[in-house]
Design a protein around this motif. Structure first.
Motif, PDB file in Angstrom:
ATOM      1  N   LYS A 178       0.828  -1.213   0.000  1.00 58.81           N
ATOM      2  CA  LYS A 178       0.000   0.000   0.000  1.00 58.81           C
ATOM      3  C   LYS A 178       0.860   1.259   0.000  1.00 58.81           C
ATOM      4  O   LYS A 178       0.599   2.198  -0.769  1.00 58.81           O
ATOM      5  CB  LYS A 178      -0.910   0.001   1.223  1.00 58.81           C
ATOM      6  CG  LYS A 178      -1.906   1.164   1.262  1.00 58.81           C
ATOM      7  CD  LYS A 178      -2.800   1.100   2.480  1.00 58.81           C
ATOM      8  CE  LYS A 178      -3.877   2.192   2.429  1.00 58.81           C
ATOM      9  NZ  LYS A 178      -3.317   3.549   2.300  1.00 58.81           N
ATOM     10  N   THR A 179       1.882   1.287   0.835  1.00 54.18           N
ATOM     11  CA  THR A 179       2.750   2.461   0.902  1.00 54.18           C
ATOM     12  C   THR A 179       3.443   2.717  -0.434  1.00 54.18           C
ATOM     13  O   THR A 179       3.499   3.854  -0.915  1.00 54.18           O
ATOM     14  CB  THR A 179       3.804   2.285   2.009  1.00 54.18           C
ATOM     15  OG1 THR A 179       3.147   2.101   3.259  1.00 54.18           O
ATOM     16  CG2 THR A 179       4.716   3.496   2.089  1.00 54.18           C
ATOM     17  N   SER A 180       3.956   1.668  -1.033  1.00 45.81           N
ATOM     18  CA  SER A 180       4.649   1.803  -2.316  1.00 45.81           C
ATOM     19  C   SER A 180       3.686   2.253  -3.408  1.00 45.81           C
ATOM     20  O   SER A 180       4.021   3.117  -4.233  1.00 45.81           O
ATOM     21  CB  SER A 180       5.301   0.472  -2.703  1.00 45.81           C
ATOM     22  OG  SER A 180       6.240   0.062  -1.734  1.00 45.81           O
ATOM     23  N   ALA A 181       2.475   1.670  -3.434  1.00 44.93           N
ATOM     24  CA  ALA A 181       1.490   2.042  -4.446  1.00 44.93           C
ATOM     25  C   ALA A 181       1.060   3.498  -4.282  1.00 44.93           C
ATOM     26  O   ALA A 181       0.909   4.230  -5.267  1.00 44.93           O
ATOM     27  CB  ALA A 181       0.285   1.113  -4.364  1.00 44.93           C
ATOM     28  N   ASP A 182       0.860   3.926  -3.029  1.00 44.61           N
ATOM     29  CA  ASP A 182       0.468   5.313  -2.784  1.00 44.61           C
ATOM     30  C   ASP A 182       1.539   6.290  -3.255  1.00 44.61           C
ATOM     31  O   ASP A 182       1.233   7.388  -3.738  1.00 44.61           O
ATOM     32  CB  ASP A 182       0.203   5.530  -1.288  1.00 44.61           C
ATOM     33  CG  ASP A 182      -1.090   4.859  -0.822  1.00 44.61           C
ATOM     34  OD1 ASP A 182      -1.895   4.454  -1.690  1.00 44.61           O
ATOM     35  OD2 ASP A 182      -1.283   4.729   0.409  1.00 44.61           O
ATOM     36  N   LYS A 183       2.794   5.888  -3.100  1.00 47.09           N
ATOM     37  CA  LYS A 183       3.901   6.738  -3.535  1.00 47.09           C
ATOM     38  C   LYS A 183       4.184   6.598  -5.028  1.00 47.09           C
ATOM     39  O   LYS A 183       5.043   7.303  -5.561  1.00 47.09           O
ATOM     40  CB  LYS A 183       5.169   6.387  -2.745  1.00 47.09           C
ATOM     41  CG  LYS A 183       5.109   6.762  -1.278  1.00 47.09           C
ATOM     42  CD  LYS A 183       6.437   6.453  -0.587  1.00 47.09           C
ATOM     43  CE  LYS A 183       6.429   6.916   0.857  1.00 47.09           C
ATOM     44  NZ  LYS A 183       7.719   6.638   1.544  1.00 47.09           N
ATOM     45  N   LYS A 184       3.447   5.671  -5.672  1.00 49.47           N
ATOM     46  CA  LYS A 184       3.642   5.385  -7.098  1.00 49.47           C
ATOM     47  C   LYS A 184       5.095   5.010  -7.401  1.00 49.47           C
ATOM     48  O   LYS A 184       5.681   5.421  -8.410  1.00 49.47           O
ATOM     49  CB  LYS A 184       3.184   6.570  -7.946  1.00 49.47           C
ATOM     50  CG  LYS A 184       1.717   6.927  -7.744  1.00 49.47           C
ATOM     51  CD  LYS A 184       1.229   7.954  -8.739  1.00 49.47           C
ATOM     52  CE  LYS A 184      -0.213   8.370  -8.459  1.00 49.47           C
ATOM     53  NZ  LYS A 184      -1.131   7.223  -8.393  1.00 49.47           N
ATOM     54  N   ALA A 238      -4.788  -2.071  -3.899  1.00 50.50           N
ATOM     55  CA  ALA A 238      -3.844  -0.965  -4.105  1.00 50.50           C
ATOM     56  C   ALA A 238      -3.904  -0.419  -5.530  1.00 50.50           C
ATOM     57  O   ALA A 238      -3.237   0.584  -5.837  1.00 50.50           O
ATOM     58  CB  ALA A 238      -2.427  -1.426  -3.783  1.00 50.50           C
TER      59      ALA A 238
END
Length: 523
Positions: A223-229, A281
């Motif tokens: 989730k964190t990685s996806a949010d940061k693209k 995500a």
């Protein structure tokens, strides 16, 4: 008027050309895919329902196989934990990196040499965020010098070795209200430590909650990685199916296959959760997922252990049951669903990923892996025409134990595996001593994957000539790394939440139990 029409025509052509450039330009510079590598432990070729086990239930892996590419001839570089993981992450045989013989202990001095380039390091160079959740088993060392965070991973949540290297805890071992059936736990070692990055956050690790905590970490990272693209690499290295098997309350008594089946159900559920996380995500269509395992089943557990299906022997041996593994590649819209009989191996994962992301293979090192792209994306032939088999305890004097070329496999040596001394097949037994074969034993694996029917080598002289040439060439190119296991062990290096405490090792416990936040904070 004619000039106006001419300008309008030019304008339309220009727009069309721009549209083409944008379309094909995006295709060329598309967002780099996220990568998830799922790595099971001690899983036999015949353990999954999609590979034919009649009483296993693995619906999520079955679904992954139906939507992806299932391999029938995929090999691990080693029939044992630590060396197989070293080969996977470096694309090089374990003999080159020195991760031999056998495996790292809880107090090992050595580890995966820091001058080896891992998949994580290669992907970081391409802008990836990297994380490992689960079993490391490539060393801890002094001051955590060999932990994943020193080997290219931004974050780590897991136990650094196998759970049989820890005492059996909770009185009921690894199942709620079920007597422990495993006697192999190392009661003289520290309790199993659960690391978050380089800190021990739980000791002993609670195996009844372990898979759920691993999934919390994986979900947080995705989730964190996806949010940061940011493109991400997640290496989920299961403790399942290593002995002693374990499962949480949700899966206890969930399988008619017993405790092994319960543990398998939990692992399969975890695979399904990973797919749910990438869908939630919003990155499902741009994520490449690959599933395989480190080595064959531990036949020492007999009916409580894994199954190699039609293959001979299991863990630690160089017969097919020790090396050939389930493998599934999944990437919607990129990988055509189906089944391949092409030969591939764990050492091929590194160069394949580098090709997919446009990365570079480490310079000035010998890579044993080849690119699997023709198999994955083109329904093509494998770039691999031979495969080398080393046992769990390789040495320079003996060298290669077996070699496969096309459908033929020649055995030069064999010894027993991690198996009982009463196994029906004598060559699998742990007390089956080293045997040298001159001439080599030769089998046709397409017709005889169980390696039962020996071929007459005189009738296959051309095949043997080619195999001998490959063997001689490969051994001439093999530069053996210094044995990391040969550097010894020290109790002082066993991970302890309370360094210097007494009485050691039982004092190595965290003050609170399962109170920590198991999400992964990116470093």
């Amino acid at each position: 008027m004619a000039k106006a029409k001419q300008m309008e025509c030019i304008s339309k052509i220009s727009c069309f050309l721009i549209l083409l450039l944008v379309t094909f330009g995006v295709a060329r510079v598309a967002t780099k895919p996220n990568i998830i590598l799922l790595f099971a432990d001690d899983l036999g070729y015949g353990d999954l329902s999609v590979y034919g086990h009649p009483t296993s239930s693995t619906p999520n892996l079955d679904k992954m196989a139906s939507q992806g590419l299932l391999f029938t001839q995929f090999y691990s570089a080693s029939p044992l934990c630590s060396p197989s993981r070293a080969a996977l992450l470096t694309g090089r045989y374990q003999t080159r990196s020195g991760v031999y013989p056998a495996v790292f202990a809880s107090g090992s001095v050595g580890g995966l040499p820091l001058n080896e380039t891992t998949i994580a390091e290669g992907l970081k160079d391409e802008g990836y965020t990297t994380s490992i959740v689960g079993k490391w088993h490539l060393g801890v060392g002094k001051d955590n010098e060999y932990l994943p965070t020193r080997q290219g991973f931004d974050s780590y949540l897991g136990i650094p070795y196998s759970q049989d290297m820890c005492p059996c805890v909770h009185k009921v071992c690894f199942y709620p209200n079920v007597p422990c059936i495993d006697k192999a736990c190392e009661n003289g070692n520290v309790p199993c430590p659960l690391f978050q990055n380089e800190n021990i956050v739980q000791q002993p690790a609670d195996f009844l909650e372990l898979m759920q905590n691993y999934l919390k970490g994986a979900e947080s990272f995705i989730k964190t990685s996806a949010d940061k693209k940011t493109p991400f690499f997640l290496y989920l290295a299961f403790q399942h199916m290593h002995a002693p098997q374990f499962a949480g309350k949700m899966f206890t008594n969930s399988s008619i296959r017993g405790q092994f089946g319960d543990a398998l159900n939990e692992m399969d559920w975890a695979v399904g959760q990973i797919f749910q996380y990438i869908e939630e995500a919003g990155v499902k269509d741009n994520t490449f997922v690959f599933f395989t395992a480190d080595n064959g089943p531990s036949l020492a557990r007999e009916i409580y252990g894994g199954n190699a299906g039609p293959l001979r022997c299991g863990k630690y041996s160089t017969w097919e049951g020790g090396h050939r593994e389930p493998a599934i590649a999944w990437w919607p819209g990129k990988i055509k669903p189906g089944r391949t009989m092409e030969v591939a191996a764990t050492v091929d994962v590194f160069p394949t990923l580098m090709n997919i992301v446009g990365g570079k293979i480490p310079a000035n090192v010998t890579m044993d892996g080849v690119d699997m792209a023709p198999i994955l994306f083109n329904d093509g032939k494998s770039n691999r025409d031979f495969f080398i088999f080393y046992p769990g305890d390789p040495n320079k004097t003996l060298g290669i134990f077996a070699i496969r070329w096309k459908e033929y496999k020649a055995h030069y040596y064999s010894h027993g595996g991690l198996c009982t001394t009463t196994h029906p097949d004598v060559v699998c037994r742990s007390n089956y001593t080293l045997h040298a074969y001159d001439p080599p034993l030769l089998y046709n694996l397409h017709n005889d994957p169980g390696e039962i029917y020996e071929l007459n080598v005189k009738e296959y002289s051309d095949v043997m000539k080619q195999i001998e040439t490959l063997k001689k060439s490969f051994e001439a190119d093999m530069v053996w790394g210094e044995s990391q296991m040969g550097r010894g062990q020290s109790p002082e290096l066993e991970p302890c939440a309370r360094p210097g405490c007494t009485p050691f090792p039982s004092c190595c416990t965290t003050s609170s139990f399962l109170q920590q936040d198991m999400s992964l904070a990116l470093i």
